[in-house]
Design a protein around this motif. Structure first.
Motif, short mmCIF file in Angstrom:
data_model
loop_
_atom_site.label_atom_id
_atom_site.label_comp_id
_atom_site.label_asym_id
_atom_site.label_seq_id
_atom_site.Cartn_x
_atom_site.Cartn_y
_atom_site.Cartn_z
N ILE A 3 5.39 33.24 -15.66
CA ILE A 3 5.54 34.70 -15.66
C ILE A 3 4.87 35.30 -14.43
O ILE A 3 5.41 36.20 -13.80
CB ILE A 3 4.97 35.29 -16.98
CG1 ILE A 3 5.86 34.86 -18.15
CG2 ILE A 3 4.88 36.80 -16.90
CD1 ILE A 3 5.33 35.25 -19.51
N VAL A 4 3.70 34.81 -14.05
CA VAL A 4 3.01 35.31 -12.85
C VAL A 4 3.84 35.01 -11.60
O VAL A 4 4.01 35.87 -10.73
CB VAL A 4 1.59 34.72 -12.74
CG1 VAL A 4 0.97 35.01 -11.39
CG2 VAL A 4 0.70 35.25 -13.85
N ILE A 5 4.37 33.81 -11.48
CA ILE A 5 5.20 33.45 -10.32
C ILE A 5 6.45 34.33 -10.27
O ILE A 5 6.84 34.82 -9.21
CB ILE A 5 5.56 31.95 -10.35
CG1 ILE A 5 4.31 31.10 -10.10
CG2 ILE A 5 6.62 31.62 -9.30
CD1 ILE A 5 4.52 29.61 -10.26
N ALA A 6 7.09 34.55 -11.41
CA ALA A 6 8.28 35.40 -11.45
C ALA A 6 7.93 36.84 -11.07
O ALA A 6 8.69 37.51 -10.35
CB ALA A 6 8.93 35.34 -12.83
N ALA A 7 6.80 37.34 -11.55
CA ALA A 7 6.38 38.72 -11.24
C ALA A 7 6.08 38.85 -9.73
O ALA A 7 6.44 39.85 -9.10
CB ALA A 7 5.17 39.10 -12.08
N ILE A 8 5.42 37.88 -9.16
CA ILE A 8 5.13 37.91 -7.71
C ILE A 8 6.43 37.83 -6.92
O ILE A 8 6.59 38.52 -5.90
CB ILE A 8 4.14 36.77 -7.34
CG1 ILE A 8 2.77 37.04 -7.94
CG2 ILE A 8 4.05 36.62 -5.82
CD1 ILE A 8 1.77 35.91 -7.77
N TYR A 9 7.36 37.03 -7.39
CA TYR A 9 8.65 36.90 -6.70
C TYR A 9 9.40 38.24 -6.71
O TYR A 9 9.89 38.70 -5.69
CB TYR A 9 9.48 35.81 -7.38
CG TYR A 9 10.85 35.62 -6.79
CD1 TYR A 9 11.02 35.03 -5.56
CD2 TYR A 9 11.98 36.06 -7.48
CE1 TYR A 9 12.28 34.87 -5.01
CE2 TYR A 9 13.25 35.91 -6.94
CZ TYR A 9 13.40 35.31 -5.70
OH TYR A 9 14.64 35.16 -5.16
N VAL A 10 9.47 38.90 -7.84
CA VAL A 10 10.15 40.20 -7.95
C VAL A 10 9.41 41.24 -7.12
O VAL A 10 10.02 42.06 -6.41
CB VAL A 10 10.27 40.62 -9.43
CG1 VAL A 10 10.75 42.07 -9.55
CG2 VAL A 10 11.21 39.69 -10.17
N ALA A 11 8.08 41.24 -7.18
CA ALA A 11 7.29 42.20 -6.41
C ALA A 11 7.48 41.99 -4.91
O ALA A 11 7.56 42.96 -4.15
CB ALA A 11 5.81 42.07 -6.79
N SER A 12 7.56 40.74 -4.48
CA SER A 12 7.76 40.49 -3.04
C SER A 12 9.13 40.98 -2.58
O SER A 12 9.26 41.50 -1.48
CB SER A 12 7.57 39.01 -2.73
OG SER A 12 8.59 38.25 -3.34
N ILE A 13 10.14 40.83 -3.42
CA ILE A 13 11.47 41.34 -3.06
C ILE A 13 11.43 42.87 -2.94
O ILE A 13 11.98 43.45 -1.99
CB ILE A 13 12.53 40.88 -4.10
CG1 ILE A 13 12.75 39.38 -3.97
CG2 ILE A 13 13.84 41.63 -3.90
CD1 ILE A 13 13.66 38.79 -5.03
#
Length: 141
Positions: free
Chosen positions: A7-17
Motif C-alpha cells: 500500500i505504501v509503494i502504491a501510494a508513493i507511485y500515485v503521488a509521484s505521478i
C-alpha cells in the motif's frame, strides 16, 4: 511482502505521478518579440548628402533630375535580425494624380522612379507592433 508495504509503494507511485504531472516540465510556447527600434538611412543618395530637416521630423536630400532617374531606397533596420518587415510608402508628392512626380517600385527592394522634377516624401515604417518609422524628403531639381 506485507500488505502495508504494498500500500505504501502504491501510494508513493500515485503521488509521484501526481507531483510530476503538476510540477513537472511543461512545454511553453515562447514567441520572442524583437521589434525594430531604429532605421538607419545611408549617408548619401546619388552622391548627395542626406541631412536632417530643420523641423526635426525626418531627413531630406536634393538630387539633380535627369530622365529615367531611379533611386534605390536603402535602409538598415535595428536590430538587423528582427523578424519584422519594413514597408516603404509615398506619403506626399508635388505632382498631381494624373501626372505624379514619382512612382514607387517594389521588386527585390524598393526603388523610386522620378517622372518629373519635384519633391516626394516617403515613409519607411516597420510592420511590427511598435510601428517605428522615418520620413525622407527627396527633391529632384
Amino acid at each position: 511482502m506485507k500488505k502495508a508495504t504494498i500500500i505504501v509503494i502504491a501510494a508513493i507511485y500515485v503521488a509521484s505521478i501526481v507531483i510530476v504531472g503538476v510540477f513537472g516540465l511543461k512545454a511553453l510556447i515562447y514567441n520572442e518579440s524583437n521589434p525594430i527600434t531604429d532605421i538607419i538611412l545611408p549617408e548619401q543618395i546619388e552622391g548627395s548628402n542626406i541631412e536632417p530637416n530643420t523641423n526635426g521630423k525626418g531627413y531630406y536630400v536634393l538630387i539633380r533630375y535627369r530622365e529615367d532617374l531611379l533611386i534605390p531606397i536603402e535602409y538598415i533596420p535595428v536590430p538587423a535580425d528582427s523578424p519584422s518587415t519594413i514597408e516603404v510608402t509615398i506619403t506626399y508628392q508635388t505632382g498631381t494624380e494624373d501626372e505624379p512626380t514619382a512612382e514607387l517600385q517594389h521588386e527585390v527592394g524598393y526603388y523610386l522612379k522620378f517622372l518629373q522634377k519635384g519633391t516626394v516624401t516617403i515613409s519607411i515604417q516597420s510592420t511590427d507592433n511598435k510601428k517605428f518609422s522615418k520620413q525622407l524628403d527627396i527633391t529632384a531639381y
